[in-house]
Design a protein around this motif. Structure first.
Motif, PDB file in Angstrom:
ATOM      1  N   ILE A 136      20.223 -62.064  68.803  1.00  0.00           N
ATOM      2  CA  ILE A 136      20.263 -62.590  67.436  1.00  0.00           C
ATOM      3  C   ILE A 136      20.840 -64.000  67.423  1.00  0.00           C
ATOM      4  CG2 ILE A 136      21.309 -62.290  65.160  1.00  0.00           C
ATOM      5  CD1 ILE A 136      21.155 -59.291  65.595  1.00  0.00           C
ATOM      6  N   THR A 137      21.915 -64.202  68.185  1.00  0.00           N
ATOM      7  CA  THR A 137      22.556 -65.513  68.231  1.00  0.00           C
ATOM      8  C   THR A 137      21.626 -66.556  68.827  1.00  0.00           C
ATOM      9  OG1 THR A 137      24.700 -64.442  68.501  1.00  0.00           O
ATOM     10  CG2 THR A 137      24.581 -66.772  69.049  1.00  0.00           C
ATOM     11  N   ALA A 138      20.823 -66.137  69.820  1.00  0.00           N
ATOM     12  CA  ALA A 138      19.907 -67.079  70.465  1.00  0.00           C
ATOM     13  C   ALA A 138      18.716 -67.434  69.582  1.00  0.00           C
ATOM     14  CB  ALA A 138      19.395 -66.495  71.776  1.00  0.00           C
ATOM     15  N   ASP A 139      18.473 -66.639  68.554  1.00  0.00           N
ATOM     16  CA  ASP A 139      17.358 -66.912  67.659  1.00  0.00           C
ATOM     17  C   ASP A 139      17.766 -68.001  66.667  1.00  0.00           C
ATOM     18  OD1 ASP A 139      15.148 -66.930  66.077  1.00  0.00           O
ATOM     19  OD2 ASP A 139      15.119 -64.772  65.694  1.00  0.00           O
ATOM     20  N   VAL A 140      17.395 -69.235  66.951  1.00  0.00           N
ATOM     21  CA  VAL A 140      17.816 -70.360  66.125  1.00  0.00           C
ATOM     22  C   VAL A 140      17.303 -70.228  64.705  1.00  0.00           C
ATOM     23  CG1 VAL A 140      17.626 -72.861  65.852  1.00  0.00           C
ATOM     24  CG2 VAL A 140      17.976 -71.877  68.105  1.00  0.00           C
ATOM     25  N   LEU A 141      16.061 -69.802  64.551  1.00  0.00           N
ATOM     26  CA  LEU A 141      15.466 -69.739  63.229  1.00  0.00           C
ATOM     27  C   LEU A 141      16.159 -68.731  62.337  1.00  0.00           C
ATOM     28  CD1 LEU A 141      11.716 -69.966  64.248  1.00  0.00           C
ATOM     29  CD2 LEU A 141      13.169 -71.753  63.321  1.00  0.00           C
ATOM     30  N   ALA A 142      16.781 -67.693  62.938  1.00  0.00           N
ATOM     31  CA  ALA A 142      17.475 -66.682  62.143  1.00  0.00           C
ATOM     32  C   ALA A 142      18.951 -66.986  61.981  1.00  0.00           C
ATOM     33  CB  ALA A 142      17.311 -65.303  62.799  1.00  0.00           C
ATOM     34  N   LEU A 153      20.181 -79.370  65.760  1.00  0.00           N
ATOM     35  CA  LEU A 153      20.089 -78.546  66.962  1.00  0.00           C
ATOM     36  C   LEU A 153      20.560 -79.302  68.190  1.00  0.00           C
ATOM     37  CD1 LEU A 153      16.668 -76.767  66.367  1.00  0.00           C
ATOM     38  CD2 LEU A 153      18.941 -76.164  65.525  1.00  0.00           C
ATOM     39  N   GLU A 154      20.233 -80.599  68.252  1.00  0.00           N
ATOM     40  CA  GLU A 154      20.723 -81.480  69.302  1.00  0.00           C
ATOM     41  C   GLU A 154      21.227 -82.754  68.646  1.00  0.00           C
ATOM     42  OE1 GLU A 154      17.781 -82.157  72.275  1.00  0.00           O
ATOM     43  OE2 GLU A 154      18.112 -80.219  73.255  1.00  0.00           O
ATOM     44  N   GLN A 155      21.707 -83.667  69.452  1.00  0.00           N
ATOM     45  CA  GLN A 155      22.262 -84.888  68.901  1.00  0.00           C
ATOM     46  C   GLN A 155      21.229 -85.677  68.098  1.00  0.00           C
ATOM     47  OE1 GLN A 155      24.020 -87.425  71.819  1.00  0.00           O
ATOM     48  NE2 GLN A 155      24.803 -88.919  70.333  1.00  0.00           N
ATOM     49  N   ASN A 156      19.977 -85.619  68.496  1.00  0.00           N
ATOM     50  CA  ASN A 156      18.935 -86.393  67.826  1.00  0.00           C
ATOM     51  C   ASN A 156      17.786 -85.524  67.330  1.00  0.00           C
ATOM     52  OD1 ASN A 156      20.141 -89.011  68.227  1.00  0.00           O
ATOM     53  ND2 ASN A 156      19.516 -88.880  70.385  1.00  0.00           N
ATOM     54  N   LEU A 157      18.086 -84.276  66.998  1.00  0.00           N
ATOM     55  CA  LEU A 157      17.055 -83.379  66.458  1.00  0.00           C
ATOM     56  C   LEU A 157      17.630 -82.647  65.245  1.00  0.00           C
ATOM     57  CD1 LEU A 157      14.274 -82.042  66.581  1.00  0.00           C
ATOM     58  CD2 LEU A 157      15.259 -80.337  68.138  1.00  0.00           C
ATOM     59  N   VAL A 173       9.401 -77.396  55.224  1.00  0.00           N
ATOM     60  CA  VAL A 173      10.003 -77.650  56.538  1.00  0.00           C
ATOM     61  C   VAL A 173      10.025 -79.158  56.802  1.00  0.00           C
ATOM     62  CG1 VAL A 173       9.888 -77.183  59.008  1.00  0.00           C
ATOM     63  CG2 VAL A 173       9.145 -75.436  57.365  1.00  0.00           C
ATOM     64  N   PHE A 174      11.172 -79.656  57.214  1.00  0.00           N
ATOM     65  CA  PHE A 174      11.328 -81.069  57.588  1.00  0.00           C
ATOM     66  C   PHE A 174      11.940 -81.136  58.981  1.00  0.00           C
ATOM     67  CE2 PHE A 174      14.321 -84.617  58.015  1.00  0.00           C
ATOM     68  CZ  PHE A 174      13.436 -85.687  57.955  1.00  0.00           C
ATOM     69  N   ILE A 175      11.344 -81.956  59.857  1.00  0.00           N
ATOM     70  CA  ILE A 175      11.831 -82.123  61.235  1.00  0.00           C
ATOM     71  C   ILE A 175      11.953 -83.614  61.524  1.00  0.00           C
ATOM     72  CG2 ILE A 175      11.394 -81.704  63.679  1.00  0.00           C
ATOM     73  CD1 ILE A 175       9.770 -79.263  62.906  1.00  0.00           C
ATOM     74  N   ASP A 176      13.100 -84.017  62.034  1.00  0.00           N
ATOM     75  CA  ASP A 176      13.314 -85.402  62.465  1.00  0.00           C
ATOM     76  C   ASP A 176      13.705 -85.373  63.940  1.00  0.00           C
ATOM     77  OD1 ASP A 176      13.654 -88.142  62.483  1.00  0.00           O
ATOM     78  OD2 ASP A 176      15.750 -88.028  61.851  1.00  0.00           O
ATOM     79  N   ASP A 177      12.771 -85.789  64.805  1.00  0.00           N
ATOM     80  CA  ASP A 177      12.957 -85.710  66.258  1.00  0.00           C
ATOM     81  C   ASP A 177      13.117 -87.117  66.827  1.00  0.00           C
ATOM     82  OD1 ASP A 177      13.003 -85.122  68.908  1.00  0.00           O
ATOM     83  OD2 ASP A 177      11.057 -84.122  68.980  1.00  0.00           O
ATOM     84  N   ARG A 178      14.339 -87.449  67.239  1.00  0.00           N
ATOM     85  CA  ARG A 178      14.626 -88.769  67.827  1.00  0.00           C
ATOM     86  C   ARG A 178      15.147 -88.634  69.254  1.00  0.00           C
ATOM     87  NH1 ARG A 178      18.798 -91.082  63.677  1.00  0.00           N
ATOM     88  NH2 ARG A 178      19.411 -88.885  63.733  1.00  0.00           N
ATOM     89  N   ARG A 179      14.777 -87.563  69.934  1.00  0.00           N
ATOM     90  CA  ARG A 179      15.257 -87.362  71.296  1.00  0.00           C
ATOM     91  C   ARG A 179      14.681 -88.391  72.270  1.00  0.00           C
ATOM     92  NH1 ARG A 179      13.812 -81.115  71.873  1.00  0.00           N
ATOM     93  NH2 ARG A 179      12.021 -81.898  70.643  1.00  0.00           N
ATOM     94  N   ASP A 180      13.473 -88.822  72.023  1.00  0.00           N
ATOM     95  CA  ASP A 180      12.863 -89.866  72.839  1.00  0.00           C
ATOM     96  C   ASP A 180      13.072 -91.204  72.127  1.00  0.00           C
ATOM     97  OD1 ASP A 180      11.378 -91.555  74.392  1.00  0.00           O
ATOM     98  OD2 ASP A 180       9.532 -90.350  74.325  1.00  0.00           O
ATOM     99  N   PRO A 181      13.893 -92.116  72.674  1.00  0.00           N
ATOM    100  CA  PRO A 181      14.157 -93.392  71.970  1.00  0.00           C
ATOM    101  C   PRO A 181      12.909 -94.239  71.759  1.00  0.00           C
ATOM    102  CG  PRO A 181      14.971 -93.466  74.230  1.00  0.00           C
ATOM    103  CD  PRO A 181      14.561 -92.050  73.975  1.00  0.00           C
ATOM    104  N   PHE A 230       5.327 -76.657  66.913  1.00  0.00           N
ATOM    105  CA  PHE A 230       6.508 -77.372  67.414  1.00  0.00           C
ATOM    106  C   PHE A 230       7.266 -76.435  68.355  1.00  0.00           C
ATOM    107  CE2 PHE A 230      10.888 -78.947  67.198  1.00  0.00           C
ATOM    108  CZ  PHE A 230      10.690 -80.314  67.412  1.00  0.00           C
ATOM    109  N   ASP A 231       7.474 -76.857  69.595  1.00  0.00           N
ATOM    110  CA  ASP A 231       8.070 -76.010  70.632  1.00  0.00           C
ATOM    111  C   ASP A 231       9.562 -75.800  70.366  1.00  0.00           C
ATOM    112  OD1 ASP A 231       8.621 -74.544  72.843  1.00  0.00           O
ATOM    113  OD2 ASP A 231       8.082 -76.088  74.316  1.00  0.00           O
ATOM    114  N   MET A 232       9.979 -74.521  70.230  1.00  0.00           N
ATOM    115  CA  MET A 232      11.392 -74.160  70.006  1.00  0.00           C
ATOM    116  C   MET A 232      11.937 -73.294  71.133  1.00  0.00           C
ATOM    117  SD  MET A 232      12.252 -75.451  66.985  1.00  0.00           S
ATOM    118  CE  MET A 232      13.626 -74.443  66.439  1.00  0.00           C
TER     119      MET A 232
END
Length: 388
Positions: A136-142, A153-157, A173-181, A230-232
């Protein structure tokens, strides 16, 4: 087993089952309410909620069983005394020690249940809880994505879900992915669902727009899509479950693996837990013996049984509290564990000696006179007319 033994045996076990179910149900409800957030905030089903809370019931039974047996023995003896059956059996030549025998049979059944639960059922349930909680804890969406909140979820996600609807539908749903500069991606979708397969976990978005900012480009690239995955998988991997001391089976405590890291780290606590498991089936014998010592002997109807009931409860409470204290001390001092066995042996031996010698435990005469005087004074005070 004779008819008298069978009658007392059945009555005691029936009372024990009723009391056990009642106490366990009440305590289970109070404990289960603490985990209600599994359904409200983490989006788990009612079956998951009942499963997780239900697996903790065997641990409650280990603590409640001796108390339930004490109440059952007291109820049976009070029933026999109310119908004057104890006096009749005593007049017929049935000694108190002989009358105590069917209660010993009932205690053996309760003790066997405690052994089975303590050795296997309770630790196995705790292991299942640990594994289930890890999933349950590993299930981010829940667990992490809460409606109306920005989850980093991460420093730039960063991900935000406006609403969670029945059936696992995620709305807004809104996603802002800045992991790749060199490649920043922003996604807005009308709704999405979770898809888990052998390849991993994916957030499948539908009816949305993807805005990509690439380094060296002045204008972003805007793409409309009807379906986008989107890969989770990275955020849905269950962590390795490390079992604690309470999750070990009894035979693992008695004959531990020398390479067990927990044994190397907490050797004293390891042995203390083993002694607690071995002592658990002995406590029902003490609770039954002390209850019978106070309530099981023949007495007239004029002799109050209230003091006897209070005395039995106080003795059981003191001995059990002393057992808890010695168990805590044994976590640091190994030889103290032997005092727990000595305490129970002495307590049971004294109770059996009182039963065998037919010693009726009564309050001191001065205490009875003082209580009668206090009662009389309170009665006169209540009957005194109020001044006009």
């Amino acid at each position: 087993m004779g008819s008298i033994d069978s009658y007392i045996f059945r009555t005691t076990l029936t009372s024990f089952a009723v009391v056990m179910a009642s106490l366990t149900g009440v305590i289970w409800i109070t404990q289960a309410l603490r985990g209600i957030d599994l359904m409200t905030s983490q989006g788990q089903t009612i079956l998951t909620f009942l499963g997780l809370t239900g697996l903790a019931v065997p641990v409650l039974i280990l603590v409640i069983a001796p108390i339930a047996l004490m109440i059952a023995v007291a109820h049976t003896l009070n029933r026999l005394a109310t119908d004057s059956e104890i006096i009749v059996m005593n007049a017929a030549g049935l000694s108190p020690l002989r009358l105590f025998r069917p209660f010993v049979y009932a205690t053996l059944v309760v003790s066997a249940i405690v052994i089975l639960i303590g050795a296997y059922i309770a630790p196995d349930g705790l292991r299942r809880i640990a594994r289930w909680d890890s999933e349950i804890t590993a299930d981010v969406l829940a667990n992490v994505l809460q409606p109306g909140r920005f989850a980093q979820l991460e420093q730039n996600l960063t991900i935000r879900v406006r609403e969670r609807q029945p059936g696992g539908l995620l709305v807004g749903v809104f996603i802002d992915d800045r992991r790749d500069p060199n490649d920043r991606v922003s996604i807005i979708a009308d709704h999405g669902t979770v898809l888990k397969n052998s390849e991993g976990s994916f957030l499948v978005l539908e009816d949305g727009h993807l805005e990509r900012f690439q380094a060296g480009q002045q204008e972003p690239a805007l793409v409309a899509f009807s379906r986008y995955a989107f890969d989770m998988s990275k955020f849905s991997r269950a962590r390795d479950v490390a079992y604690g001391i309470r999750e070990h089976y009894l035979w693992e405590l008695m004959w531990p693996d020398p390479n067990d890291p927990l044994l190397k780290q907490l050797p004293t606590q390891f042995r203390s837990e083993m002694h607690d498991r071995l002592l658990a089936p002995i406590y029902p014998f003490f609770f039954a013996a002390v209850t019978f010592a106070f309530l099981g002997l023949a007495r007239t109807t004029r002799q109050s049984r209230n003091f006897s009931m209070i005395g039995a409860v106080l003795c059981a409470f003191v001995v059990r509290l002393a057992g808890f204290a010695l168990s805590v001390i044994a976590n640091q001092t190994p030889y103290v564990a032997g005092l727990q066995y000595l305490l129970l042996v002495i307590a049971i031996a004294v109770s059996v000696w009182l039963i065998r010698r037919n010693v009726v435990i009564e309050p001191p005469a001065r205490l009875v006179d003082a209580l009668n005087a206090l009662t009389a004074s309170l009665s006169r005070l209540v009957r005194r007319p109020m001044p006009a």
